[in-house]
Design a protein around this motif. Structure first.
Motif, PDB file in Angstrom:
ATOM      1  N   GLU A   1      64.383  29.882  32.315  1.00 49.58           N
ATOM      2  CA  GLU A   1      64.306  30.718  31.113  1.00 49.58           C
ATOM      3  C   GLU A   1      65.660  30.726  30.393  1.00 49.58           C
ATOM      4  OE1 GLU A   1      63.411  35.330  29.753  1.00 49.58           O
ATOM      5  OE2 GLU A   1      62.591  34.596  31.651  1.00 49.58           O
ATOM      6  N   ALA A   2      66.744  30.804  31.161  1.00 50.50           N
ATOM      7  CA  ALA A   2      68.079  30.839  30.555  1.00 50.50           C
ATOM      8  C   ALA A   2      68.370  29.580  29.753  1.00 50.50           C
ATOM      9  CB  ALA A   2      69.131  31.036  31.641  1.00 50.50           C
ATOM     10  N   PHE A   3      67.902  28.431  30.250  1.00 51.32           N
ATOM     11  CA  PHE A   3      68.254  27.159  29.624  1.00 51.32           C
ATOM     12  C   PHE A   3      67.065  26.513  28.907  1.00 51.32           C
ATOM     13  CE2 PHE A   3      71.456  27.892  32.846  1.00 51.32           C
ATOM     14  CZ  PHE A   3      72.606  27.689  32.099  1.00 51.32           C
ATOM     15  N   ALA A   4      66.067  27.320  28.580  1.00 48.87           N
ATOM     16  CA  ALA A   4      64.901  26.796  27.850  1.00 48.87           C
ATOM     17  C   ALA A   4      65.293  26.266  26.484  1.00 48.87           C
ATOM     18  CB  ALA A   4      63.842  27.889  27.718  1.00 48.87           C
ATOM     19  N   THR A   5      66.361  26.818  25.913  1.00 49.52           N
ATOM     20  CA  THR A   5      66.796  26.398  24.567  1.00 49.52           C
ATOM     21  C   THR A   5      67.925  25.368  24.606  1.00 49.52           C
ATOM     22  OG1 THR A   5      68.293  28.297  24.494  1.00 49.52           O
ATOM     23  CG2 THR A   5      66.103  28.585  23.519  1.00 49.52           C
ATOM     24  N   LEU A   6      68.240  24.856  25.779  1.00 50.04           N
ATOM     25  CA  LEU A   6      69.290  23.848  25.897  1.00 50.04           C
ATOM     26  C   LEU A   6      68.907  22.606  25.097  1.00 50.04           C
ATOM     27  CD1 LEU A   6      71.957  23.073  27.362  1.00 50.04           C
ATOM     28  CD2 LEU A   6      70.551  22.195  29.243  1.00 50.04           C
ATOM     29  N   ASP A   7      69.801  22.178  24.210  1.00 52.46           N
ATOM     30  CA  ASP A   7      69.497  21.054  23.323  1.00 52.46           C
ATOM     31  C   ASP A   7      69.640  19.722  24.053  1.00 52.46           C
ATOM     32  OD1 ASP A   7      68.958  22.634  21.128  1.00 52.46           O
ATOM     33  OD2 ASP A   7      71.037  22.653  20.436  1.00 52.46           O
ATOM     34  N   LYS A   8      68.507  19.040  24.259  1.00 57.74           N
ATOM     35  CA  LYS A   8      68.522  17.695  24.839  1.00 57.74           C
ATOM     36  C   LYS A   8      68.679  16.702  23.696  1.00 57.74           C
ATOM     37  CE  LYS A   8      65.525  16.847  28.086  1.00 57.74           C
ATOM     38  NZ  LYS A   8      64.246  16.466  28.775  1.00 57.74           N
ATOM     39  N   LEU A   9      69.787  15.974  23.709  1.00 59.13           N
ATOM     40  CA  LEU A   9      70.118  15.100  22.588  1.00 59.13           C
ATOM     41  C   LEU A   9      69.568  13.695  22.737  1.00 59.13           C
ATOM     42  CD1 LEU A   9      73.855  16.165  22.139  1.00 59.13           C
ATOM     43  CD2 LEU A   9      71.848  17.065  20.945  1.00 59.13           C
ATOM     44  N   GLU A  10      69.498  13.213  23.969  1.00 57.81           N
ATOM     45  CA  GLU A  10      69.113  11.814  24.178  1.00 57.81           C
ATOM     46  C   GLU A  10      68.687  11.603  25.620  1.00 57.81           C
ATOM     47  OE1 GLU A  10      71.043   7.495  22.866  1.00 57.81           O
ATOM     48  OE2 GLU A  10      72.057   9.374  22.401  1.00 57.81           O
ATOM     49  N   VAL A  11      67.756  10.678  25.822  1.00 61.72           N
ATOM     50  CA  VAL A  11      67.302  10.299  27.163  1.00 61.72           C
ATOM     51  C   VAL A  11      67.457   8.790  27.312  1.00 61.72           C
ATOM     52  CG1 VAL A  11      65.366  10.223  28.789  1.00 61.72           C
ATOM     53  CG2 VAL A  11      65.669  12.224  27.297  1.00 61.72           C
ATOM     54  N   ILE A  12      68.115   8.361  28.384  1.00 60.33           N
ATOM     55  CA  ILE A  12      68.318   6.926  28.642  1.00 60.33           C
ATOM     56  C   ILE A  12      67.586   6.566  29.928  1.00 60.33           C
ATOM     57  CG2 ILE A  12      69.997   5.103  29.138  1.00 60.33           C
ATOM     58  CD1 ILE A  12      71.181   8.247  27.390  1.00 60.33           C
ATOM     59  N   GLU A  13      66.571   5.749  29.802  1.00 66.67           N
ATOM     60  CA  GLU A  13      65.801   5.302  30.959  1.00 66.67           C
ATOM     61  C   GLU A  13      66.397   4.006  31.513  1.00 66.67           C
ATOM     62  OE1 GLU A  13      63.451   6.930  32.341  1.00 66.67           O
ATOM     63  OE2 GLU A  13      62.736   8.348  30.814  1.00 66.67           O
ATOM     64  N   PRO A  14      66.303   3.783  32.817  1.00 69.62           N
ATOM     65  CA  PRO A  14      66.795   2.521  33.393  1.00 69.62           C
ATOM     66  C   PRO A  14      66.067   1.323  32.778  1.00 69.62           C
ATOM     67  CG  PRO A  14      66.264   4.110  35.119  1.00 69.62           C
ATOM     68  CD  PRO A  14      65.730   4.684  33.842  1.00 69.62           C
ATOM     69  N   ASP A  15      66.821   0.286  32.484  1.00 64.99           N
ATOM     70  CA  ASP A  15      66.260  -0.944  31.912  1.00 64.99           C
ATOM     71  C   ASP A  15      65.781  -1.823  33.066  1.00 64.99           C
ATOM     72  OD1 ASP A  15      65.669  -3.301  30.663  1.00 64.99           O
ATOM     73  OD2 ASP A  15      67.616  -3.564  29.692  1.00 64.99           O
ATOM     74  N   GLU A  16      64.513  -1.680  33.395  1.00 59.30           N
ATOM     75  CA  GLU A  16      63.961  -2.404  34.550  1.00 59.30           C
ATOM     76  C   GLU A  16      63.986  -3.915  34.340  1.00 59.30           C
ATOM     77  OE1 GLU A  16      63.339  -1.149  37.396  1.00 59.30           O
ATOM     78  OE2 GLU A  16      63.583   0.961  36.798  1.00 59.30           O
ATOM     79  N   ALA A  17      63.894  -4.353  33.100  1.00 61.01           N
ATOM     80  CA  ALA A  17      63.877  -5.797  32.826  1.00 61.01           C
ATOM     81  C   ALA A  17      65.189  -6.462  33.230  1.00 61.01           C
ATOM     82  CB  ALA A  17      63.596  -6.036  31.345  1.00 61.01           C
ATOM     83  N   HIS A  18      66.288  -5.686  33.196  1.00 62.13           N
ATOM     84  CA  HIS A  18      67.599  -6.259  33.528  1.00 62.13           C
ATOM     85  C   HIS A  18      68.182  -5.648  34.801  1.00 62.13           C
ATOM     86  CE1 HIS A  18      67.276  -7.108  29.155  1.00 62.13           C
ATOM     87  NE2 HIS A  18      67.857  -8.244  29.498  1.00 62.13           N
TER      88      HIS A  18
END
Length: 499
Positions: free
Chosen positions: A461-478
């Motif tokens: 609840e405290a961090f429900a408004t935490l701004d997530k700016l970007e998500v980087i997923e592992p590049d499985e192809a490389h």
């Protein structure tokens, strides 16, 4: 509806920052830090580092005054106060709660021999199984130095405290501390669940110097009449949260549960992961402390990996290798023109002092694999960033050996995490998803105060408004290319430095 604010302080060695957070929206209303230039560190002798706790208090008051003025908030609208602070420092006060000497802060190395001797005399197995660390250069060893070298002053000590404990005491007039704080000072026995009798007896410390222990999230104390008059805060305002800067950084990124990771990558780099079982590294290459939500009925340990040669290496490369006058973004563009693995160039990034992850060996920085006919500036720039990432992953393997399942890394979008190459390489080698957020330590401390005051029912609840700016997923192809480059890096480290 009347406004409710949460006040957070972050007491660093360079400045003290204050933030005022709207308790209902979770948004930061105002922030300020003092001094605006870096605070002085006293170095009377080589390897020493001290600061005057009164300076922290003065800067806390200046920061508070500015956020109150900038926000227009009133003192009776502040519902709770939280404190984050530089870890491992030692503050000594007398019976009148007056400071006896400058604080010996985290980067002071004079106590190393005292911690190493205790590690030998008490025994490695005993220290690691009870304290989860070597006594090292932590707060207890610093107190041992004072006991031997300043005996008259030592005899006047009424209470010892960490930097955050001191700010809380100035606000309330009541000295107290937390299990998390005691663990970072090497005073806490995890096997016995109390202050370590063996360490206190070994150093000859009287138990009375330890302040009363309060829960990390709780009404720990309240603003006194004297502090209210000095700061403009309302008398009785509760102080409801306190933690060292690295546990607090993890809290700020909503890292509370086993397997979750918080990372920073400034001048030095930190990977801080949460472990759900009491465990330790037998070679003491990482440090283990009580996390903010560690309790008798719920084991939550923060495992701390520190890499000294992080942003400082990238800055060195920009000054000495990259084309003159270019910035970090342009430097990253050069590096991205080079393939994964830097065409065989390897940088070992340990040029900023002894590295704990290498059992305190000082191996220096080295560059290998250069072919004069095909390698240029871009290869070295990329290899440097890859080397930093590989050092992180080398330490994370130790954390995994301790039972940590690393699947997600939380970080602020700052410093090295601004580099797409750095982020992609870290995700590619570790296989973990990276989530970047907009937050800082003082905002985290404010939200921690909201949890401690019961304004928020839990961290989600405290961090429900935490701004997530970007998500980087592992590049499985490389992935195979990343892992092949990492394997070559480890082979080089072993060949050159026998690590």
């Amino acid at each position: 509806m009347a406004s409710r604010y949460l006040l957070g302080f972050d007491v660093g060695s360079s400045s003290v920052k204050a933030s005022l957070v709207d308790a209902d929206t979770g948004k930061c209303k105002a922030s300020a830090f003092f001094p605006e230039c870096e605070a002085p560190i006293l170095a009377v002798k080589a390897g020493w580092a001290e600061q005057d706790p009164q300076m922290w208090w003065n800067n806390a008051k200046l920061s508070l005054a500015k956020v109150m003025a900038d926000s227009g908030a009133k003192s009776d609208e502040i519902a709770a106060i939280g404190i984050s602070y530089q870890m491992h420092g030692l503050v000594c006060v007398d019976e009148n709660l007056d400071v006896l000497r400058p604080s010996i802060i985290w980067c002071d190395s004079r106590a190393v021999p005292y911690g190493e001797k205790a590690f030998r005399d008490l025994g490695q197995e005993h220290c690691l199984s009870h304290l989860l660390n070597s006594p090292g250069n932590f707060t207890a060893a610093k107190l041992a130095w004072i006991k031997e070298n300043e005996p008259e002053l030592y005899g006047r000590i009424h209470k010892i405290m960490l930097p955050g404990d001191y700010i809380a005491m100035r606000l309330s007039g009541a000295p107290n501390t937390t299990v998390s704080g005691l663990s970072e000072g090497m005073f806490w026995d995890f096997k016995e669940g109390k202050v370590s009798d063996s360490l206190m007896s070994y150093y000859g410390f009287d138990a009375s110097v330890i302040s009363d222990i309060v829960p990390t999230f709780s009404v720990q104390s309240r603003v006194s009449a004297a502090a209210a008059a000095e700061t403009g805060l309302k008398e009785g305002t509760p102080i409801t949260y306190r933690a060292g800067d690295q546990p607090n950084n993890a809290l700020s990124l909503n890292v509370f549960n086993p397997g979750e990771i918080a990372s920073t990558a400034g001048t030095s780099g930190v990977v801080y992961g949460v472990l759900g079982d009491i465990n330790y590294d037998k070679k003491s290459r990482v440090n283990t402390f009580a996390h903010v939500n560690h309790m008798e009925e719920q084991t939550r340990l923060g495992v701390l990996l520190c890499i000294n040669g992080t942003g400082i290496l990238n800055a060195w490369v920009r000054r000495t290798v990259a084309p003159e006058g270019i910035g970090y973004a342009e430097m990253n563009n050069l590096a991205e023109q080079v393939s994964i693995g830097s065409d065989g160039v390897t940088v070992i990034p340990f040029g900023n002092g002894a590295e704990r992850v290498l059992e305190n060996k000082e191996v220096g920085c080295s560059v290998s694999g250069i072919n004069f006919n095909k390698h240029g500036k871009g290869h070295i720039i990329r290899a440097a960033q890859e080397g930093i990432v590989f050092s992180f992953c080398y330490g994370m393997e130790i954390m995994q050996q301790m039972g940590m399942d690393i699947r997600k890394i939380h970080a602020g979008k700052a410093n090295m995490f601004l580099s797409p190459l750095f982020r992609d390489t870290l995700a590619g080698v570790s296989g973990a998803t990276i989530e970047l957020y907009d937050t800082d330590g003082s905002v985290g401390a404010a939200k921690g105060a909201g949890i401690g005051a019961g304004i928020y029912k839990d961290n989600n609840e405290a961090f429900a408004t935490l701004d997530k700016l970007e998500v980087i997923e592992p590049d499985e192809a490389h992935r195979s290319e990343y892992l092949q480059a990492y394997s070559r890096w480890k082979e080089t480290l072993n060949r050159i430095h026998n690590v």
